[in-house]
Design a protein around this motif. Structure first.
Motif, PDB file in Angstrom:
ATOM      1  N   LEU A  71       0.837  -1.201   0.000  1.00 41.50           N
ATOM      2  CA  LEU A  71       0.000   0.000   0.000  1.00 41.50           C
ATOM      3  C   LEU A  71       0.872   1.251   0.000  1.00 41.50           C
ATOM      4  O   LEU A  71       0.573   2.231  -0.694  1.00 41.50           O
ATOM      5  CB  LEU A  71      -0.926  -0.003   1.216  1.00 41.50           C
ATOM      6  N   GLY A  72       1.977   1.214   0.755  1.00 46.80           N
ATOM      7  CA  GLY A  72       2.913   2.330   0.721  1.00 46.80           C
ATOM      8  C   GLY A  72       3.532   2.517  -0.649  1.00 46.80           C
ATOM      9  O   GLY A  72       3.783   3.646  -1.074  1.00 46.80           O
ATOM     10  N   ALA A  73       3.775   1.406  -1.370  1.00 47.90           N
ATOM     11  CA  ALA A  73       4.296   1.517  -2.738  1.00 47.90           C
ATOM     12  C   ALA A  73       3.297   2.234  -3.638  1.00 47.90           C
ATOM     13  O   ALA A  73       3.679   3.077  -4.462  1.00 47.90           O
ATOM     14  CB  ALA A  73       4.604   0.127  -3.297  1.00 47.90           C
ATOM     15  N   LEU A  74       2.007   1.924  -3.478  1.00 50.20           N
ATOM     16  CA  LEU A  74       0.982   2.607  -4.271  1.00 50.20           C
ATOM     17  C   LEU A  74       0.905   4.083  -3.886  1.00 50.20           C
ATOM     18  O   LEU A  74       0.812   4.964  -4.757  1.00 50.20           O
ATOM     19  CB  LEU A  74      -0.369   1.929  -4.069  1.00 50.20           C
ATOM     20  N   TYR A  75       0.945   4.369  -2.583  1.00 54.60           N
ATOM     21  CA  TYR A  75       0.945   5.765  -2.145  1.00 54.60           C
ATOM     22  C   TYR A  75       2.158   6.512  -2.706  1.00 54.60           C
ATOM     23  O   TYR A  75       2.060   7.690  -3.070  1.00 54.60           O
ATOM     24  CB  TYR A  75       0.951   5.842  -0.618  1.00 54.60           C
ATOM     25  N   PHE A  76       3.297   5.830  -2.758  1.00 54.19           N
ATOM     26  CA  PHE A  76       4.491   6.487  -3.291  1.00 54.19           C
ATOM     27  C   PHE A  76       4.327   6.818  -4.767  1.00 54.19           C
ATOM     28  O   PHE A  76       4.763   7.886  -5.222  1.00 54.19           O
ATOM     29  CB  PHE A  76       5.716   5.595  -3.093  1.00 54.19           C
ATOM     30  N   LEU A  77       3.736   5.912  -5.550  1.00 54.39           N
ATOM     31  CA  LEU A  77       3.544   6.194  -6.975  1.00 54.39           C
ATOM     32  C   LEU A  77       2.676   7.431  -7.181  1.00 54.39           C
ATOM     33  O   LEU A  77       2.932   8.236  -8.083  1.00 54.39           O
ATOM     34  CB  LEU A  77       2.905   4.980  -7.663  1.00 54.39           C
ATOM     35  N   VAL A  78       1.654   7.589  -6.337  1.00 48.69           N
ATOM     36  CA  VAL A  78       0.809   8.785  -6.443  1.00 48.69           C
ATOM     37  C   VAL A  78       1.551  10.009  -5.917  1.00 48.69           C
ATOM     38  O   VAL A  78       1.576  11.070  -6.542  1.00 48.69           O
ATOM     39  CB  VAL A  78      -0.511   8.586  -5.673  1.00 48.69           C
ATOM     40  N   ALA A  79       2.194   9.848  -4.741  1.00 52.94           N
ATOM     41  CA  ALA A  79       2.839  10.993  -4.091  1.00 52.94           C
ATOM     42  C   ALA A  79       4.112  11.425  -4.803  1.00 52.94           C
ATOM     43  O   ALA A  79       4.521  12.583  -4.668  1.00 52.94           O
ATOM     44  CB  ALA A  79       3.154  10.662  -2.635  1.00 52.94           C
ATOM     45  N   ILE A 249       7.511  19.739 -18.701  1.00 51.66           N
ATOM     46  CA  ILE A 249       7.965  18.340 -18.634  1.00 51.66           C
ATOM     47  C   ILE A 249       7.734  17.769 -17.245  1.00 51.66           C
ATOM     48  O   ILE A 249       7.222  16.651 -17.079  1.00 51.66           O
ATOM     49  CB  ILE A 249       9.456  18.253 -19.026  1.00 51.66           C
ATOM     50  N   VAL A 250       8.073  18.541 -16.220  1.00 49.21           N
ATOM     51  CA  VAL A 250       7.899  18.071 -14.848  1.00 49.21           C
ATOM     52  C   VAL A 250       6.430  17.819 -14.545  1.00 49.21           C
ATOM     53  O   VAL A 250       6.061  16.788 -13.964  1.00 49.21           O
ATOM     54  CB  VAL A 250       8.490  19.089 -13.855  1.00 49.21           C
ATOM     55  N   PHE A 251       5.577  18.754 -14.936  1.00 47.31           N
ATOM     56  CA  PHE A 251       4.150  18.610 -14.642  1.00 47.31           C
ATOM     57  C   PHE A 251       3.567  17.425 -15.399  1.00 47.31           C
ATOM     58  O   PHE A 251       2.738  16.681 -14.860  1.00 47.31           O
ATOM     59  CB  PHE A 251       3.399  19.895 -15.028  1.00 47.31           C
ATOM     60  N   ALA A 252       3.987  17.224 -16.638  1.00 39.59           N
ATOM     61  CA  ALA A 252       3.488  16.083 -17.412  1.00 39.59           C
ATOM     62  C   ALA A 252       3.912  14.765 -16.778  1.00 39.59           C
ATOM     63  O   ALA A 252       3.121  13.817 -16.676  1.00 39.59           O
ATOM     64  CB  ALA A 252       3.982  16.173 -18.849  1.00 39.59           C
ATOM     65  N   VAL A 253       5.168  14.682 -16.331  1.00 45.88           N
ATOM     66  CA  VAL A 253       5.647  13.459 -15.689  1.00 45.88           C
ATOM     67  C   VAL A 253       4.896  13.216 -14.385  1.00 45.88           C
ATOM     68  O   VAL A 253       4.476  12.083 -14.089  1.00 45.88           O
ATOM     69  CB  VAL A 253       7.167  13.537 -15.439  1.00 45.88           C
ATOM     70  N   GLY A 254       4.703  14.272 -13.579  1.00 47.12           N
ATOM     71  CA  GLY A 254       3.992  14.115 -12.315  1.00 47.12           C
ATOM     72  C   GLY A 254       2.557  13.670 -12.504  1.00 47.12           C
ATOM     73  O   GLY A 254       2.072  12.766 -11.805  1.00 47.12           O
ATOM     74  N   ALA A 255       1.845  14.274 -13.452  1.00 48.81           N
ATOM     75  CA  ALA A 255       0.464  13.879 -13.713  1.00 48.81           C
ATOM     76  C   ALA A 255       0.405  12.486 -14.342  1.00 48.81           C
ATOM     77  O   ALA A 255      -0.499  11.690 -14.044  1.00 48.81           O
ATOM     78  CB  ALA A 255      -0.202  14.900 -14.635  1.00 48.81           C
ATOM     79  N   GLY A 256       1.376  12.168 -15.211  1.00 48.67           N
ATOM     80  CA  GLY A 256       1.406  10.834 -15.803  1.00 48.67           C
ATOM     81  C   GLY A 256       1.619   9.753 -14.766  1.00 48.67           C
ATOM     82  O   GLY A 256       1.036   8.668 -14.853  1.00 48.67           O
ATOM     83  N   LEU A 257       2.446  10.012 -13.755  1.00 51.63           N
ATOM     84  CA  LEU A 257       2.632   9.047 -12.679  1.00 51.63           C
ATOM     85  C   LEU A 257       1.342   8.825 -11.902  1.00 51.63           C
ATOM     86  O   LEU A 257       1.066   7.711 -11.443  1.00 51.63           O
ATOM     87  CB  LEU A 257       3.740   9.524 -11.737  1.00 51.63           C
ATOM     88  N   ALA A 258       0.542   9.881 -11.745  1.00 48.62           N
ATOM     89  CA  ALA A 258      -0.755   9.715 -11.081  1.00 48.62           C
ATOM     90  C   ALA A 258      -1.667   8.808 -11.905  1.00 48.62           C
ATOM     91  O   ALA A 258      -2.349   7.929 -11.350  1.00 48.62           O
ATOM     92  CB  ALA A 258      -1.419  11.077 -10.865  1.00 48.62           C
ATOM     93  N   GLY A 259      -1.705   9.000 -13.225  1.00 47.01           N
ATOM     94  CA  GLY A 259      -2.509   8.123 -14.071  1.00 47.01           C
ATOM     95  C   GLY A 259      -2.005   6.691 -14.063  1.00 47.01           C
ATOM     96  O   GLY A 259      -2.796   5.737 -14.026  1.00 47.01           O
ATOM     97  N   PHE A 260      -0.683   6.521 -14.090  1.00 47.04           N
ATOM     98  CA  PHE A 260      -0.091   5.185 -14.010  1.00 47.04           C
ATOM     99  C   PHE A 260      -0.466   4.508 -12.696  1.00 47.04           C
ATOM    100  O   PHE A 260      -0.844   3.320 -12.668  1.00 47.04           O
ATOM    101  CB  PHE A 260       1.425   5.300 -14.144  1.00 47.04           C
ATOM    102  N   ALA A 261      -0.377   5.252 -11.597  1.00 44.15           N
ATOM    103  CA  ALA A 261      -0.751   4.701 -10.296  1.00 44.15           C
ATOM    104  C   ALA A 261      -2.230   4.345 -10.247  1.00 44.15           C
ATOM    105  O   ALA A 261      -2.625   3.383  -9.578  1.00 44.15           O
ATOM    106  CB  ALA A 261      -0.412   5.703  -9.195  1.00 44.15           C
ATOM    107  N   GLY A 262      -3.055   5.109 -10.961  1.00 46.99           N
ATOM    108  CA  GLY A 262      -4.477   4.791 -10.990  1.00 46.99           C
ATOM    109  C   GLY A 262      -4.747   3.416 -11.579  1.00 46.99           C
ATOM    110  O   GLY A 262      -5.571   2.654 -11.069  1.00 46.99           O
TER     111      GLY A 262
END
Length: 344
Positions: A71-79, A249-262
């Protein structure tokens, strides 16, 4: 011919640079890691030598700890995406949880049409990366340094996105079907119990992504420009660097990680309305505990919050939710910048 007098100062060989002494924080972190490794080694040695036998309660505890780590791994992907946007760029994006949920819904729709889980993962990442790019260009670029306006606007965006997702996908619960080769149960050595292979792969993927992000920010030219732009964007722009392009680039990577975590989170758990608020709150707590702008801090904070949530849920379900906030309050009192955050 007489010998020319030689200056002993000029002939002196340069001294080798002395290694920098370890800081107190490095000594504390190193000692804690060493103690944890020694404890794990003694535990494994005891299992091999037969010094003790695991009971049902012991296996329950180990399973709970593993659930907390995954669960912490999932939280990390979002955070991790949140700490890039909020911690590094100082952009208050309270729609980050909506990006998680939207990526999960879009990934599920693509996977349902194509029959490919990997297509859903790619769709979740790319769609939210594009959404993050639009947010940076349309919203945050026009509100740089205006924290209150960013907060209010992104809260409004999250409410609108929640209603649109409820209208499109309804209020029912969805879940991905993972590929056969990553689904199933793995029998853990020494412990003698089975555990979800997908959750273990999720833990490994979070570790790989965390190391890759740390190397990107600290060992690449683009990462150096990102950190320089956060500290003094005017000076970076004066050196000829397109700061807005770097931040996009930073914002795209950060938002993409949120979608990946989803997508990967919905495969382990499920997709349902309200998950956006849950993961936004978890991301805020993780970043506060770990330290703003620190990928390593986000990892430490995510592990602490995941373990506290799962252990509290199993052993004291009435007060389980309180433990995460006790951790956050304790960190804010004793180390306001976070466990691995920078002072100032």
């Amino acid at each position: 011919m007489a010998d020319v007098a030689r200056d002993p100062v000029l002939d002196r060989q340069p001294l080798a640079p002395r290694p920098l002494p370890l800081t107190r924080r490095q000594l504390r972190v190193g000692g804690a890691v060493l103690a944890a490794v020694l404890a794990a080694a003694v535990f494994c040695l005891g299992l091999v030598a037969g010094w003790w036998q695991l009971t049902g309660q012991d296996k329950r505890f180990i399973a709970t700890v593993l659930n907390g780590l995954t669960l912490g791994a999932l939280y990390f992907l979002v955070a991790s995406g949140f700490t890039l946007v909020f911690g590094l760029m100082r952009n208050v994006n309270l729609a980050h949880g909506s990006l998680y949920l939207a990526g999960a819904y879009i990934g599920w729709s693509v996977a349902d049409v194509t029959g490919s889980w990997f297509a859903g993962v790619v769709a979740g990442f790319l769609s939210m990366a594009l959404a993050g790019l639009v947010l940076q260009l349309v919203v945050f670029r026009r509100m740089e340094g205006q924290d209150l306006r960013q907060t209010l606007v992104t809260i409004g965006i999250s409410i609108v996105l929640a209603d649109l997702m409820l209208w499109q996908w309804g209020g029912q619960t969805y879940q991905f079907i993972a590929p056969d080769w990553i689904d199933g149960t793995v029998r853990l050595p020494l412990v003698g119990m089975g555990y979800s292979s997908y959750r273990l792969i999720l833990l490994l993927a979070a570790a790989v992504i965390g190391v890759a992000l740390w190397l990107f920010l600290n060992r690449t030219k683009v990462g150096t420009m990102i950190r320089a732009g956060v500290d003094d964007r005017d000076m970076l722009a004066a050196s000829g660097v397109n700061v807005q392009r770097i931040f996009c680039i930073v914002f795209a990577v950060g938002a993409g990680l949120a979608g990946f975590a989803g997508v990967v989170g919905a495969t382990a758990l499920s997709i349902a309305p309200g998950e956006d608020v849950r993961y936004l709150l978890a991301s805020l707590v993780v970043v506060i505990v770990g330290g703003m702008g620190s990928v390593a801090g986000a990892a430490v904070g995510a592990v602490l919050i995941g373990l506290a949530e799962q252990l509290g849920l199993v052993y004291s379900p009435t007060y389980g939710v309180v433990y995460t906030f006790l951790i956050m309050v304790g960190v804010l009192v004793w180390r306001p910048q976070g466990l691995l955050g920078r002072r100032g």
